[in-house]
Design a protein around this motif. Structure first.
Motif, PDB file in Angstrom:
ATOM      1  N   LEU A  62       0.833  -1.210   0.000  1.00 37.66           N
ATOM      2  CA  LEU A  62       0.000   0.000   0.000  1.00 37.66           C
ATOM      3  C   LEU A  62       0.866   1.259   0.000  1.00 37.66           C
ATOM      4  N   LYS A  63       1.902   1.272   0.839  1.00 32.55           N
ATOM      5  CA  LYS A  63       2.773   2.439   0.910  1.00 32.55           C
ATOM      6  C   LYS A  63       3.453   2.690  -0.427  1.00 32.55           C
ATOM      7  N   ASN A  64       3.991   1.643  -1.035  1.00 29.97           N
ATOM      8  CA  ASN A  64       4.700   1.789  -2.307  1.00 29.97           C
ATOM      9  C   ASN A  64       3.769   2.279  -3.406  1.00 29.97           C
ATOM     10  N   THR A  65       2.537   1.770  -3.438  1.00 28.31           N
ATOM     11  CA  THR A  65       1.578   2.198  -4.453  1.00 28.31           C
ATOM     12  C   THR A  65       1.254   3.683  -4.291  1.00 28.31           C
ATOM     13  N   LEU A  66       0.991   4.127  -3.076  1.00 32.25           N
ATOM     14  CA  LEU A  66       0.665   5.537  -2.835  1.00 32.25           C
ATOM     15  C   LEU A  66       1.847   6.449  -3.174  1.00 32.25           C
ATOM     16  N   LEU A  67       3.062   6.038  -2.811  1.00 26.79           N
ATOM     17  CA  LEU A  67       4.231   6.858  -3.108  1.00 26.79           C
ATOM     18  C   LEU A  67       4.459   6.963  -4.610  1.00 26.79           C
ATOM     19  N   LYS A  68       4.270   5.869  -5.360  1.00 27.14           N
ATOM     20  CA  LYS A  68       4.455   5.894  -6.815  1.00 27.14           C
ATOM     21  C   LYS A  68       3.448   6.849  -7.454  1.00 27.14           C
ATOM     22  N   GLN A  69       2.177   6.763  -7.036  1.00 28.28           N
ATOM     23  CA  GLN A  69       1.162   7.645  -7.598  1.00 28.28           C
ATOM     24  C   GLN A  69       1.464   9.105  -7.260  1.00 28.28           C
ATOM     25  N   HIS A  70       1.949   9.347  -6.073  1.00 28.50           N
ATOM     26  CA  HIS A  70       2.289  10.706  -5.653  1.00 28.50           C
ATOM     27  C   HIS A  70       3.428  11.256  -6.514  1.00 28.50           C
ATOM     28  N   LYS A  71       4.463  10.440  -6.760  1.00 28.91           N
ATOM     29  CA  LYS A  71       5.585  10.889  -7.583  1.00 28.91           C
ATOM     30  C   LYS A  71       5.131  11.166  -9.012  1.00 28.91           C
ATOM     31  N   ASP A  72       4.260  10.320  -9.553  1.00 29.27           N
ATOM     32  CA  ASP A  72       3.737  10.550 -10.907  1.00 29.27           C
ATOM     33  C   ASP A  72       2.977  11.871 -10.970  1.00 29.27           C
ATOM     34  N   TYR A  73       2.174  12.149  -9.972  1.00 30.70           N
ATOM     35  CA  TYR A  73       1.371  13.378  -9.922  1.00 30.70           C
ATOM     36  C   TYR A  73       2.280  14.611  -9.854  1.00 30.70           C
ATOM     37  N   ILE A  74       3.298  14.572  -9.011  1.00 29.66           N
ATOM     38  CA  ILE A  74       4.220  15.699  -8.872  1.00 29.66           C
ATOM     39  C   ILE A  74       4.976  15.903 -10.187  1.00 29.66           C
ATOM     40  N   GLY A  75       5.398  14.809 -10.839  1.00 24.70           N
ATOM     41  CA  GLY A  75       6.092  14.910 -12.122  1.00 24.70           C
ATOM     42  C   GLY A  75       5.228  15.584 -13.169  1.00 24.70           C
ATOM     43  N   PHE A  76       3.944  15.232 -13.196  1.00 27.29           N
ATOM     44  CA  PHE A  76       3.024  15.839 -14.151  1.00 27.29           C
ATOM     45  C   PHE A  76       2.915  17.352 -13.910  1.00 27.29           C
ATOM     46  N   ILE A  77       2.761  17.755 -12.672  1.00 28.31           N
ATOM     47  CA  ILE A  77       2.628  19.183 -12.336  1.00 28.31           C
ATOM     48  C   ILE A  77       3.901  19.941 -12.732  1.00 28.31           C
ATOM     49  N   ARG A  78       5.064  19.367 -12.463  1.00 30.02           N
ATOM     50  CA  ARG A  78       6.321  20.046 -12.799  1.00 30.02           C
ATOM     51  C   ARG A  78       6.476  20.181 -14.311  1.00 30.02           C
ATOM     52  N   VAL A 141      -3.398  33.092 -17.376  1.00 31.72           N
ATOM     53  CA  VAL A 141      -2.193  32.682 -16.646  1.00 31.72           C
ATOM     54  C   VAL A 141      -2.468  32.679 -15.148  1.00 31.72           C
ATOM     55  N   LYS A 142      -3.193  33.701 -14.677  1.00 27.06           N
ATOM     56  CA  LYS A 142      -3.523  33.752 -13.246  1.00 27.06           C
ATOM     57  C   LYS A 142      -4.400  32.568 -12.862  1.00 27.06           C
ATOM     58  N   GLU A 143      -5.354  32.221 -13.717  1.00 27.56           N
ATOM     59  CA  GLU A 143      -6.235  31.082 -13.444  1.00 27.56           C
ATOM     60  C   GLU A 143      -5.422  29.788 -13.386  1.00 27.56           C
ATOM     61  N   ILE A 144      -4.486  29.616 -14.322  1.00 26.80           N
ATOM     62  CA  ILE A 144      -3.619  28.423 -14.304  1.00 26.80           C
ATOM     63  C   ILE A 144      -2.785  28.412 -13.032  1.00 26.80           C
ATOM     64  N   SER A 145      -2.240  29.584 -12.684  1.00 33.41           N
ATOM     65  CA  SER A 145      -1.430  29.684 -11.466  1.00 33.41           C
ATOM     66  C   SER A 145      -2.259  29.335 -10.233  1.00 33.41           C
ATOM     67  N   ASP A 146      -3.494  29.860 -10.175  1.00 27.43           N
ATOM     68  CA  ASP A 146      -4.379  29.560  -9.042  1.00 27.43           C
ATOM     69  C   ASP A 146      -4.679  28.066  -8.954  1.00 27.43           C
ATOM     70  N   LYS A 147      -4.907  27.458 -10.138  1.00 34.75           N
ATOM     71  CA  LYS A 147      -5.196  26.017 -10.148  1.00 34.75           C
ATOM     72  C   LYS A 147      -3.991  25.224  -9.679  1.00 34.75           C
ATOM     73  N   LEU A 148      -2.790  25.637 -10.116  1.00 33.02           N
ATOM     74  CA  LEU A 148      -1.584  24.946  -9.657  1.00 33.02           C
ATOM     75  C   LEU A 148      -1.415  25.106  -8.151  1.00 33.02           C
ATOM     76  N   GLU A 149      -1.717  26.313  -7.654  1.00 32.47           N
ATOM     77  CA  GLU A 149      -1.610  26.540  -6.215  1.00 32.47           C
ATOM     78  C   GLU A 149      -2.630  25.674  -5.461  1.00 32.47           C
ATOM     79  N   ALA A 150      -3.847  25.571  -6.025  1.00 35.71           N
ATOM     80  CA  ALA A 150      -4.873  24.721  -5.394  1.00 35.71           C
ATOM     81  C   ALA A 150      -4.425  23.269  -5.410  1.00 35.71           C
TER      82      ALA A 150
END
Length: 195
Positions: A62-78, A141-150
């Motif tokens: 469970l821990k490994n699955t959650l960490l992998k999904q979290h890393k994928d999500y952060i990579g997408f945002i970056r 751009v502000k809307e995108i920035s706000d969404k990224l902040e959210a």
């Protein structure tokens, strides 16, 4: 320490274990306030019903699955930030500086020259139109920035829930009732639903 009933008598079985294990068993029984025999029987029943391996104390899958999904999500945002948001903001800033230089240039020309005034008015109108477009772009751009902040806030909340779950799960001992584990899972899901 298995008991077997035959007719009206109880036959006891014995299990031999070392002194260190005996001390652990004594501590568990003392903590739970139950006789060692009852604790042993309950341990056997627990592992039999849950089909859980006693060596798996942390639910690593469970821990490994959650960490992998979290890393994928952060990579997408970056990736989105580097490929879309930063270049767009850079270009908008450059266009605003250029428009300001054009307006400053035309403001400095001879205002008495009618030809220049007409051309200046046309440029001014074009600049205004362009500024409207830039204003819309800035809002986007502000809307995108706000969404990224959210999303960043959502990520922080999710990490807090995950860390809380892991800490609580690791705090459980072998004798933690299934009801408490189910309550932890239900509570964690409810927190995620509230995100």
């Amino acid at each position: 320490m298995e008991t077997r009933k035959t007719n009206t008598e109880t036959t006891l079985r014995t299990i031999k274990y070392d002194m260190q294990t005996a001390q652990k068993m004594d501590r568990i029984a003392l903590k739970l306030g139950r006789p060692k025999r009852l604790v042993f029987v309950q341990m056997v029943d627990y592992f039999h019903r849950s089909k859980k391996d006693p060596l798996d104390v942390n639910d690593e899958l469970l821990k490994n699955t959650l960490l992998k999904q979290h890393k994928d999500y952060i990579g997408f945002i970056r990736t989105q930030e580097n490929d879309l948001l930063i270049p767009t903001k850079r270009e908008v800033d450059r266009m605003i500086r250029n428009q300001k230089q054009i307006v400053d240039f035309f403001n400095g020309l001879d205002k008495h020259n009618k030809v220049m005034l007409g051309a200046q008015q046309e440029v001014f109108n074009a600049v205004n139109k362009h500024n409207e477009i830039l204003s819309g772009t800035s809002a986007a751009v502000k809307e995108i920035s706000d969404k990224l902040e959210a999303k960043q806030q959502l990520k922080k909340k999710f990490l807090y829930i995950l860390e809380n779950y892991i800490r609580s799960r690791e705090a459980f001992g072998m004798m933690t009732p299934a009801r408490e584990k189910e309550e932890l899972i239900r509570h964690t899901r409810k927190q995620i639903d509230l995100l």
